[in-house]
Design an enzyme around this catalytic site. Sequence first.
Site, PDB file in Angstrom:
ATOM      1  N   ARG A 122       0.843  -1.205   0.000  1.00  0.00           N
ATOM      2  CA  ARG A 122       0.000   0.000   0.000  1.00  0.00           C
ATOM      3  C   ARG A 122       0.869   1.242   0.000  1.00  0.00           C
ATOM      4  O   ARG A 122       0.958   1.964   0.980  1.00  0.00           O
ATOM      5  CB  ARG A 122      -0.918  -0.046   1.187  1.00  0.00           C
ATOM      6  CG  ARG A 122      -1.741  -1.300   1.107  1.00  0.00           C
ATOM      7  CD  ARG A 122      -2.981  -1.220   1.847  1.00  0.00           C
ATOM      8  NE  ARG A 122      -4.031  -1.724   0.997  1.00  0.00           N
ATOM      9  CZ  ARG A 122      -5.261  -1.912   1.413  1.00  0.00           C
ATOM     10  NH1 ARG A 122      -5.583  -1.619   2.637  1.00  0.00           N
ATOM     11  NH2 ARG A 122      -6.166  -2.386   0.593  1.00  0.00           N
ATOM     12  N   GLN A 127      -1.196   2.675  -5.973  1.00  0.00           N
ATOM     13  CA  GLN A 127      -2.645   2.929  -5.869  1.00  0.00           C
ATOM     14  C   GLN A 127      -3.402   2.613  -7.151  1.00  0.00           C
ATOM     15  O   GLN A 127      -4.495   2.062  -7.108  1.00  0.00           O
ATOM     16  CB  GLN A 127      -2.893   4.382  -5.452  1.00  0.00           C
ATOM     17  CG  GLN A 127      -2.816   4.539  -3.948  1.00  0.00           C
ATOM     18  CD  GLN A 127      -3.071   5.951  -3.476  1.00  0.00           C
ATOM     19  OE1 GLN A 127      -3.358   6.828  -4.280  1.00  0.00           O
ATOM     20  NE2 GLN A 127      -2.948   6.175  -2.190  1.00  0.00           N
ATOM     21  N   ASP A 130      -4.301  -1.062  -7.488  1.00  0.00           N
ATOM     22  CA  ASP A 130      -4.858  -1.707  -6.301  1.00  0.00           C
ATOM     23  C   ASP A 130      -6.248  -2.310  -6.542  1.00  0.00           C
ATOM     24  O   ASP A 130      -7.277  -1.641  -6.428  1.00  0.00           O
ATOM     25  CB  ASP A 130      -4.908  -0.682  -5.155  1.00  0.00           C
ATOM     26  CG  ASP A 130      -5.123  -1.370  -3.825  1.00  0.00           C
ATOM     27  OD1 ASP A 130      -5.780  -2.423  -3.797  1.00  0.00           O
ATOM     28  OD2 ASP A 130      -4.631  -0.853  -2.818  1.00  0.00           O
ATOM     29  N   SER A 133      -8.809  -2.252  -3.608  1.00  0.00           N
ATOM     30  CA  SER A 133      -9.562  -1.001  -3.447  1.00  0.00           C
ATOM     31  C   SER A 133     -10.646  -0.870  -4.512  1.00  0.00           C
ATOM     32  O   SER A 133     -11.791  -0.531  -4.193  1.00  0.00           O
ATOM     33  CB  SER A 133      -8.632   0.214  -3.547  1.00  0.00           C
ATOM     34  OG  SER A 133      -7.769   0.230  -2.457  1.00  0.00           O
ATOM     35  N   TYR A 229      -2.727  -1.575   6.627  1.00  0.00           N
ATOM     36  CA  TYR A 229      -3.667  -2.572   7.129  1.00  0.00           C
ATOM     37  C   TYR A 229      -3.721  -2.556   8.653  1.00  0.00           C
ATOM     38  O   TYR A 229      -2.701  -2.347   9.313  1.00  0.00           O
ATOM     39  CB  TYR A 229      -3.235  -3.985   6.714  1.00  0.00           C
ATOM     40  CG  TYR A 229      -3.453  -4.263   5.254  1.00  0.00           C
ATOM     41  CD1 TYR A 229      -4.728  -4.489   4.766  1.00  0.00           C
ATOM     42  CD2 TYR A 229      -2.386  -4.292   4.375  1.00  0.00           C
ATOM     43  CE1 TYR A 229      -4.933  -4.741   3.431  1.00  0.00           C
ATOM     44  CE2 TYR A 229      -2.579  -4.542   3.035  1.00  0.00           C
ATOM     45  CZ  TYR A 229      -3.868  -4.766   2.564  1.00  0.00           C
ATOM     46  OH  TYR A 229      -4.064  -5.019   1.245  1.00  0.00           O
TER      47      TYR A 229
END
Length: 378
Positions: A122, A127, A130, A133, A229
């Site tokens: 992460r 991003q 991901d 997500s 996390y």
Amino acid sequence: MTKILIPNEKSIGERRVSATPETVKKLKKLGCEIFIEKSAGELSGFKDFSYEENGGIIFDDADIWAKADIVFCIKTPDNEKLKKLKEGCFIIGMLNPFGNKDLAKFLSDLKLSAISLELLPRISRAQSCDVLSSQANIAGYKSVLLAAGELDRYFPMLMTAAGTVQPAKVVVLGGGVAGLQAVATAKRLGALVFVSDIRPAVKEQVESLGAKFINLPEIEEKPAESGGYAKAVSSKFLEEQRQILSKHLSEADVAICTAQVLGKKAPILINEKMLENMRAGAVVVDLAVAQGGNCVHTKPNETIIKNGVKLIGASELPGSVPYHASSLYSKNLISLITPFINKGNLDINKDDEIILGCLISDKGAILQEKVFEMGGSN
Ligand code: NAD
């Protein structure tokens, strides 16, 4: 020229597809050859001819699997298909390696390389790749629509000639990607929303969406997080947290459960007694059900009624919005792979921070043994 294979995952219960005509066009521009299994995009709304129009090759012959350099997938393909792949072929998808020692053995025996997207680090640069997500966002949105459809009440406050209707009270457990999208969706529908999370940073995010944060238990242990996390909390913390949640849940119309700890069983946040105190007609949508669930009794893909409360085990919600789930997922894959394809040639840099984080097998050498042992208790 790198050959990329896009499987039809219908036979393993998947509606999504790992490439769309738009991303096939992009891969083609990178110099790759893309083989799409017949009807792979059908359930997501992408027809074979649109893939062909964008340079993809539709195939119906299982032998094509032996030619692939990369398989882009949503879930791990079945063993029969994996057996056809050549040594060193990369499988890239949500491979769910946690506690799956059989997968480790299979990858090792067949000398396959594998990138498990659940393990993507992460960091800001990751991003755009991901998938957790992009898919969790969909699950959060759809969970609220599902709850609204099942609830015996309105979500918004209404003032009518026949009287005033109070807004629904929604409790969201876990304010990560899915939880925050659930908050935003429930707010748009006019509900009163309360959120519980163990990461204090979530308080501000929740309040900026117009919801209320349920304060954490005041015990000495402070919940920790690593790499974005949450870390598992102690049973004492969980016990205190459940006591705080009890009152909120007894007044709730809807509970959306999204609390998870990577690679662990999901924490139980609604126990038997709390469920008994919920009102008949309330709805619980448990997105953590595949990891054991946040609510007792929930089962994947089943709706059960307990004491009049509807318990929905919603493990496959991203697949219920297959067009957008596939579009976003396939764009995540393009972002991941583009830096490693030069004029059609694949050169995955195994020292790259993103690859290091999620490469679980390098030509059969198992790189993250501990991941295959995870998935135990809290
Ligand atoms: P997740 O699915 O692992 O967990 C969902 C939520 O459950 C988390 O917010 C977690 O704190 C919460 N949780 C765990 N135990 C709980 C408990 N006992 N009670 C209540 N809540 C509990 O997490 P996620 O949604 O994938 O993401 C978590 C965070 O990581 C988010 O803030 C997100 O913005 C961030 N993130 C960063 C990147 C990046 O920088 N590349 C990518 C994705 C997500």
